[in-house]
Design an enzyme around this catalytic site. Structure first.
Site, PDB file in Angstrom:
ATOM      1  N   ASP A 229      70.261  78.655  50.820  1.00 30.77           N
ATOM      2  CA  ASP A 229      70.262  79.852  51.076  1.00 30.77           C
ATOM      3  C   ASP A 229      71.907  80.442  50.719  1.00 30.77           C
ATOM      4  O   ASP A 229      72.711  79.445  50.894  1.00 30.77           O
ATOM      5  CB  ASP A 229      70.230  80.106  52.679  1.00 30.77           C
ATOM      6  CG  ASP A 229      68.608  80.067  53.115  1.00 30.77           C
ATOM      7  OD1 ASP A 229      67.780  80.333  52.080  1.00 30.77           O
ATOM      8  OD2 ASP A 229      68.211  79.588  54.192  1.00 30.77           O
TER       9      ASP A 229
ATOM     10  N   ASP B  70      63.742  84.944  50.466  1.00 30.30           N
ATOM     11  CA  ASP B  70      63.565  85.663  51.585  1.00 30.30           C
ATOM     12  C   ASP B  70      63.539  87.155  51.688  1.00 30.30           C
ATOM     13  O   ASP B  70      62.752  87.786  52.570  1.00 30.30           O
ATOM     14  CB  ASP B  70      64.743  85.288  52.462  1.00 30.30           C
ATOM     15  CG  ASP B  70      64.500  83.534  52.666  1.00 30.30           C
ATOM     16  OD1 ASP B  70      63.566  82.889  52.351  1.00 30.30           O
ATOM     17  OD2 ASP B  70      65.752  83.073  53.100  1.00 30.30           O
TER      18      ASP B  70
END
Length: 177
Positions: A124, A141
């Site tokens: 991430d 995401d």
């Protein structure tokens, strides 16, 4: 035509997700104890005051839930992706908004599954500076969340009118015949 365009968009977004993850991994140090999740490098402004770039290894799902349950997450994600793929391939969903939602969910789910299988965690990198408690996220995401929101909109406002078997007036399927 809608299916082809959405599939191409999904492929481009999957490629973008993997490229951004590669770029992040090559420009930020690997997290080391005691920073298992966060890189030791300082974050870099992407949009000053809004979004910063960092490197986080997420061993779970959203907010690190199910952390350490790699194969459970791979299996659950694969099951969801197969269900979405089934709905698209069987053309159960034909409205462009529903097809786009499905392709976004597939693209994002595949992006995160690739990381989980290959690395054991998801990379991430985006973090809202104005909301410190908000989790760090990635392109995959964004695709999954956008796809889920569009799927909800599709289901609430378009499914009954366009794709439900039998339709409200029994004519929803006549467009497909």
């Amino acid at each position: 035509m809608t299916y082809t365009l959405c599939a191409l968009l999904g492929a481009v977004l999957l490629g973008l997700d993997q490229w951004v993850k590669w770029w992040t991994a090559s420009h930020f140090a690997t997290p080391v104890p005691p920073h298992i999740y966060w890189t030791a490098d300082p974050a870099k402004d992407l949009l000053p005051g809004l979004v910063e770039l960092t490197r986080v290894h997420n061993y779970g799902a959203a907010w690190s839930s199910f952390s350490g349950q790699r194969w459970l997450l791979v299996g659950l994600t694969a099951f969801i992706l197969l269900a979405v793929l089934f709905v698209l391939v069987r053309r159960i969903v034909r409205h462009p908004l529903g097809v786009l939602a499905g392709c976004l969910i597939l693209s994002g789910g595949l992006g995160n599954i690739i990381d989980r299988v290959r690395l054991g965690y998801v990379v991430d990198m985006f973090h809202f500076q104005f909301w410190p408690a908000y989790p760090v996220f990635n392109v995959a995401d964004i695709c999954v969340v956008s796809g889920a929101v569009l799927a909800a909109i599709y289901y609430l406002w378009f499914y009954e009118k366009h794709d439900k078997r039998g339709g409200a007036h029994g004519d929803a399927d006549t467009a497909a015949q």
